[in-house]
Design a protein around this motif. Structure first.
Motif, PDB file in Angstrom:
ATOM      1  N   SER A 113      22.248 -98.957 -49.566  1.00 17.87           N
ATOM      2  CA  SER A 113      22.970 -98.205 -48.548  1.00 17.87           C
ATOM      3  C   SER A 113      22.888 -96.720 -48.868  1.00 17.87           C
ATOM      4  O   SER A 113      23.121 -96.308 -50.008  1.00 17.87           O
ATOM      5  CB  SER A 113      24.436 -98.646 -48.509  1.00 17.87           C
ATOM      6  N   TYR A 114      22.554 -95.907 -47.864  1.00 21.23           N
ATOM      7  CA  TYR A 114      22.422 -94.473 -48.125  1.00 21.23           C
ATOM      8  C   TYR A 114      23.739 -93.864 -48.574  1.00 21.23           C
ATOM      9  O   TYR A 114      23.750 -92.973 -49.428  1.00 21.23           O
ATOM     10  CB  TYR A 114      21.912 -93.758 -46.873  1.00 21.23           C
ATOM     11  N   SER A 115      24.831 -94.350 -48.029  1.00 20.69           N
ATOM     12  CA  SER A 115      26.138 -93.795 -48.408  1.00 20.69           C
ATOM     13  C   SER A 115      26.462 -94.054 -49.871  1.00 20.69           C
ATOM     14  O   SER A 115      27.294 -93.360 -50.464  1.00 20.69           O
ATOM     15  CB  SER A 115      27.236 -94.380 -47.523  1.00 20.69           C
ATOM     16  N   GLU A 116      25.799 -95.062 -50.469  1.00 20.25           N
ATOM     17  CA  GLU A 116      26.018 -95.375 -51.880  1.00 20.25           C
ATOM     18  C   GLU A 116      24.774 -95.064 -52.717  1.00 20.25           C
ATOM     19  O   GLU A 116      24.589 -95.614 -53.802  1.00 20.25           O
ATOM     20  CB  GLU A 116      26.375 -96.858 -52.033  1.00 20.25           C
TER      21      GLU A 116
ATOM     22  N   THR B 166      25.151 -83.831 -40.362  1.00 22.77           N
ATOM     23  CA  THR B 166      24.783 -85.128 -40.916  1.00 22.77           C
ATOM     24  C   THR B 166      24.879 -86.210 -39.858  1.00 22.77           C
ATOM     25  O   THR B 166      25.541 -86.056 -38.835  1.00 22.77           O
ATOM     26  CB  THR B 166      25.709 -85.499 -42.091  1.00 22.77           C
TER      27      THR B 166
ATOM     28  N   ALA C 251      25.283 -90.613 -38.894  1.00 23.27           N
ATOM     29  CA  ALA C 251      26.364 -91.598 -38.988  1.00 23.27           C
ATOM     30  C   ALA C 251      26.574 -92.098 -40.411  1.00 23.27           C
ATOM     31  O   ALA C 251      27.694 -92.440 -40.802  1.00 23.27           O
ATOM     32  CB  ALA C 251      26.050 -92.777 -38.058  1.00 23.27           C
ATOM     33  N   SER C 252      25.512 -92.143 -41.199  1.00 17.25           N
ATOM     34  CA  SER C 252      25.623 -92.625 -42.585  1.00 17.25           C
ATOM     35  C   SER C 252      25.769 -91.488 -43.585  1.00 17.25           C
ATOM     36  O   SER C 252      25.726 -91.707 -44.793  1.00 17.25           O
ATOM     37  CB  SER C 252      24.389 -93.459 -42.949  1.00 17.25           C
ATOM     38  N   GLY C 253      25.918 -90.266 -43.075  1.00 18.36           N
ATOM     39  CA  GLY C 253      26.029 -89.113 -43.962  1.00 18.36           C
ATOM     40  C   GLY C 253      24.692 -88.510 -44.318  1.00 18.36           C
ATOM     41  O   GLY C 253      24.614 -87.594 -45.139  1.00 18.36           O
ATOM     42  N   GLU C 254      23.604 -89.005 -43.690  1.00 14.37           N
ATOM     43  CA  GLU C 254      22.279 -88.500 -44.026  1.00 14.37           C
ATOM     44  C   GLU C 254      22.022 -87.138 -43.378  1.00 14.37           C
ATOM     45  O   GLU C 254      22.662 -86.778 -42.382  1.00 14.37           O
ATOM     46  CB  GLU C 254      21.200 -89.490 -43.588  1.00 14.37           C
ATOM     47  N   ARG C 255      21.083 -86.409 -43.932  1.00 14.57           N
ATOM     48  CA  ARG C 255      20.643 -85.169 -43.300  1.00 14.57           C
ATOM     49  C   ARG C 255      19.918 -85.508 -42.004  1.00 14.57           C
ATOM     50  O   ARG C 255      19.193 -86.498 -41.927  1.00 14.57           O
ATOM     51  CB  ARG C 255      19.695 -84.392 -44.220  1.00 14.57           C
TER      52      ARG C 255
ATOM     53  N   GLY D 190      21.843 -97.879 -41.650  1.00 18.22           N
ATOM     54  CA  GLY D 190      22.444 -97.215 -42.802  1.00 18.22           C
ATOM     55  C   GLY D 190      21.853 -97.622 -44.137  1.00 18.22           C
ATOM     56  O   GLY D 190      22.369 -97.226 -45.185  1.00 18.22           O
TER      57      GLY D 190
ATOM     58  N   LYS E 160      20.248 -87.876 -54.256  1.00 17.37           N
ATOM     59  CA  LYS E 160      20.845 -86.727 -53.577  1.00 17.37           C
ATOM     60  C   LYS E 160      20.415 -85.422 -54.240  1.00 17.37           C
ATOM     61  O   LYS E 160      20.225 -84.404 -53.557  1.00 17.37           O
ATOM     62  CB  LYS E 160      22.376 -86.850 -53.617  1.00 17.37           C
TER      63      LYS E 160
END
Length: 591
Positions: free
Chosen positions: A315-318, A362, A364-368, A341, A324
Motif C-alpha cells: 500500500s502506498y500509504s504504508e 496529492t 487519494a492515497s497521498g501520492e504525488r 492504492g 519516500k
C-alpha cells in the motif's frame, strides 16, 4: 545521532581529507602536475589506478544495471575486468618505457606528426567528456538524496570539490587523494554487501552468498528464488539473457578494448619509476579492482530481491521510508493506474519517459500527482537504476552509519575518476596543444598555468554534461569505452607492435573510427532514440557495442592507407624496437 547527521559527518570528513591531501601534495612543476614526478610506488599507484578506474559507473550504476538486466548485465563485468588485463599485458609497460607525459604525446612522437597529436587530443577530449558526464551525474545523484539538495546543485558542489584538488594538486595531488578515495569507496561497497548477504542467506561473504540458499526456509538458492519471483510477476528469468550473442560479444569486446584505450587510466602508468613498476602496479590494481567486481553480482541480485519485497503489492500509504526519501528527489515514482492504492511493480514502463508533475497536491492515497503515465503497461513504479546501490542499505534497514558510509563511498568513486579525466583533458590542452604544437617556447610556469586554466574550463563543461547527461551513468560510460576502442586503441596498439604503421595510416584510422562510432551512437541515442531497437541496428549491434566495428574500421583503413604511403623513418622504427626490448637486452635486430 541521526542518519542525516552521520551523512554530513562522513561526507564532510572525507572532503576535508581529500582537500587536505591536495594542499599537502600541491604540484610545483609540470612533471608533478602531469605524472606526479614519475616516482609513485607501484602498490600506491595500483590503489590510485583502481580508484581512478572504478568510477561512479562501477560503484553506483553497475550493480543497478545487473539488478535489472540480470544475465545481460554480465557484459559490464566481463568487458571492464577483461579489458584491464589486456591493458596491463599489452600496453602499460611499453607506454611507461616510452617515458612521455600523455597518450597524445606517444602518438605525436611515434607517428612523427603534429597533426596526429592534434587528432589524438580531439579523440581524447571526446572520450573524456563522454565519460565525465557519467561521473558528474553520479555526484549529483548522491548529493541530491543524501544531502537533500537538487541534482543540479549537487553537480555544482561536486565541481567545486574537484576544482580544489585537481587544479591545485595536479597528478601528484590526485594520486594520493585517489588512494584515500579507494579506501573509502571499497569499504563503503563491501560493508553493506556483508550485512545484506548475511540477512538474506546467513552467509556474510557476498561472493559465497550469491551461491547459497535463501534463509527463508524455502530451500531455494538465491538465483532460483529471483528467477521464480520475476517470472511470477511477468518478467523474464534473471539468469536468462535477451540480447543476441553477436551483441553480447560486441559490447564485451568494446568494453575490453575501450578499457585498454582509456587515456586517464593509461596515464597512471607514466607515474611509476620504470617499466617493470608499471606491470607491478597494474597487477596490484587488478587485485584492488577484483574486490569490488566480484562483489557486484551479489549486490545486484540482493538489491532486486529486496526491492521487490519492499515495493510490490505494498500500500502506498504504508510505503517504507526509503521509498519516500528517493521519491522526493524524483528518482523513484508511483502512478496509481487502477486506483486501488497499491503499488504494482510489473514489466514495462510506468511512464512515457520520466515522470512529470501535473500539479501541486496529492491524490487519494497521498501520492504525488503525476502525469505522462504509460498506457501500454500495467507497471506503476518508476525507478532510476542508478539508485540501487545507494538505496540498498535503506531498503535492507541497515544502521544509519552504513547509509552514511555508502554516501561517502559513492562520492569518492565519482570524484576520483572525474579528477583523473579532468587532468587528462587539461594536460592534453596545455602540454600537447600548446607546448608541443602551437607554442613550443612557452615557459614551464606558463604551461602549468595553462594546465590549470584548461582544467577549470573542463570542470565547467563536465558540470553541464552532468546536469544534462545522455543516459544512465553506466550507459554513458559505456559509450566512452566504445569511442576509446574505435579511436585511440588501434593507434596505440599498432604504434607499439607495428614498425610499418605510419602517420597517414594512424590519422586516417583514428578519424574514421571516431566519426563512425560517434555518429552511430549520436543517431540512436540523441537524434532518433525511437529507432534504437535491434531491427534497426547494424548487424544487430547496439550503440553500446558498436565501438568494435569502429575499431575494425580504424584498423582496416589505417593498414590500407599505410600500405600505399611512405613508411616511417628509420629513427621511428628504432624507437618501436626500443620500446619493446627490455632494458639490458641489447639492441633489437631488424632481421
Amino acid at each position: 545521532m541521526s542518519t542525516q547527521t552521520l551523512i554530513y559527518l562522513f561526507v564532510g570528513a572525507s572532503f576535508a581529507l581529500y582537500i587536505g591531501i591536495a594542499i599537502w601534495s600541491r604540484a610545483g612543476s609540470t612533471a608533478e602536475f602531469y605524472v606526479a614526478g614519475g616516482g609513485v610506488n607501484p602498490v600506491v599507484n595500483g590503489m590510485a589506478t583502481a580508484a581512478d578506474w572504478m568510477s561512479a559507473a562501477s560503484f553506483i550504476s553497475m550493480a543497478g544495471l545487473i539488478a535489472f538486466l540480470g544475465y545481460d548485465g554480465s557484459v559490464y563485468l566481463m568487458g571492464w575486468t577483461g579489458g584491464y588485463v589486456m591493458l596491463a599485458l599489452l600496453l602499460a609497460p611499453y607506454l611507461r618505457k616510452f617515458g612521455q607525459f600523455t597518450v597524445p604525446d606517444f602518438i605525436g612522437t611515434r607517428y612523427y606528426s603534429k597533426a596526429a597529436r592534434v587528432v589524438a587530443v580531439i579523440c581524447l577530449i571526446f572520450i573524456s567528456f563522454t565519460y565525465i558526464a557519467g561521473q558528474m551525474r553520479g555526484v549529483g545523484i548522491v548529493f541530491s538524496r543524501f544531502l537533500d539538495v537538487p541534482i543540479t546543485l549537487g553537480v555544482v558542489i561536486g565541481m567545486g570539490i574537484v576544482f580544489v584538488y585537481a587544479v591545485l594538486g595536479g597528478m601528484k595531488g590526485i594520486t594520493y587523494t585517489q588512494v584515500a578515495q579507494y579506501c573509502v569507496l571499497i569499504f563503503a561497497y563491501m560493508v553493506p554487501a556483508f550485512f545484506i548477504s548475511f540477512l538474506i542467506t546467513g552467509n556474510p561473504v557476498p561472493q559465497l552468498g550469491l551461491g547459497s540458499t535463501v534463509d527463508d526456509g524455502s530451500g531455494m538458492f538465491v538465483l532460483q528464488k529471483l528467477d521464480l519471483v520475476l517470472t511470477d510477476l511477468g518478467f523474464g528469468p534473471y539468469t536468462q539473457g535477451s540480447r543476441s550473442m553477436v551483441d553480447v560479444f560486441c559490447i564485451t569486446a568494446a568494453l575490453m578494448v575501450g578499457t585498454a584505450g582509456l587515456p586517464h587510466v593509461i596515464v597512471r602508468f607514466f607515474t611509476v619509476p620504470k617499466a617493470s613498476d608499471a606491470r607491478k602496479s597494474a597487477g596490484w590494481a587488478l587485485v584492488f579492482i577484483a574486490l569490488l567486481y566480484t562483489t557486484a553480482p551479489a549486490v545486484g541480485a540482493f538489491a532486486r530481491l529486496n526491492f521487490i519485497d519492499s515495493v510490490n503489492e505494498q500500500s502506498y500509504s504504508e510505503a517504507p521510508a526509503w521509498f519516500k526519501n528517493w521519491e522526493a528527489n524524483d528518482l523513484i515514482a508511483w502512478r496509481d493506474k487502477n486506483d486501488d492504492g497499491v503499488m504494482q511493480y510489473r514489466p514495462g514502463d510506468a511512464f512515457e519517459g520520466a515522470p512529470v508533475f501535473a500539479q501541486s497536491g496529492t491524490g487519494a492515497s497521498g501520492e504525488r500527482l503525476l502525469e505522462n503515465a504509460a498506457t501500454h503497461s500495467e507497471n506503476e513504479v518508476y525507478v532510476d537504476r542508478d539508485i540501487m546501490v545507494l538505496a540498498n542499505p535503506e531498503i535492507a534497514a541497515l544502521p544509519g552509519w552504513v547509509i552514511a558510509l555508502v554516501a561517502a563511498g559513492g562520492l569518492a568513486a565519482a570524484l576520483s575518476t572525474a579528477a583523473g579525466l579532468l587532468l587528462v583533458i587539461s594536460s592534453s590542452v596545455s602540454h600537447d596543444l600548446l607546448k608541443q604544437t602551437f607554442r613550443p617556447k612557452i615557459t614551464e610556469k606558463g604551461e602549468l598555468l595553462a594546465a590549470r586554466l584548461a582544467a577549470t574550463a573542463a570542470i565547467v563543461v563536465a558540470g553541464y554534461l552532468g546536469i544534462y547527461p545522455p543516459g544512465w551513468v553506466a550507459q554513458v560510460v559505456a559509450f566512452a569505452f566504445g569511442l576509446a576502442a574505435a579511436s585511440l586503441f588501434p593507434a596505440i596498439f599498432m604504434g607499439i607492435f607495428s614498425k610499418r604503421m605510419n602517420r597517414e595510416g594512424a590519422i586516417a584510422g583514428m578519424v574514421s573510427g571516431l566519426v563512425f562510432t560517434f555518429a552511430y551512437i549520436a543517431y540512436f541515442k540523441l537524434a532518433n532514440p525511437a529507432a534504437n531497437v535491434a531491427e534497426n541496428w547494424l548487424f544487430g549491434i547496439s550503440p553500446e557495442g558498436i565501438g568494435v566495428i569502429g575499431m575494425l574500421i580504424n584498423f582496416g583503413i589505417a593498414i590500407g592507407v599505410a600500405s600505399i604511403t611512405k613508411g616511417p623513418p628509420l629513427e621511428i622504427r628504432k624507437l618501436v624496437d626500443s620500446i619493446r626490448v627490455p632494458r639490458g637486452a641489447g639492441e633489437a635486430s631488424n632481421h
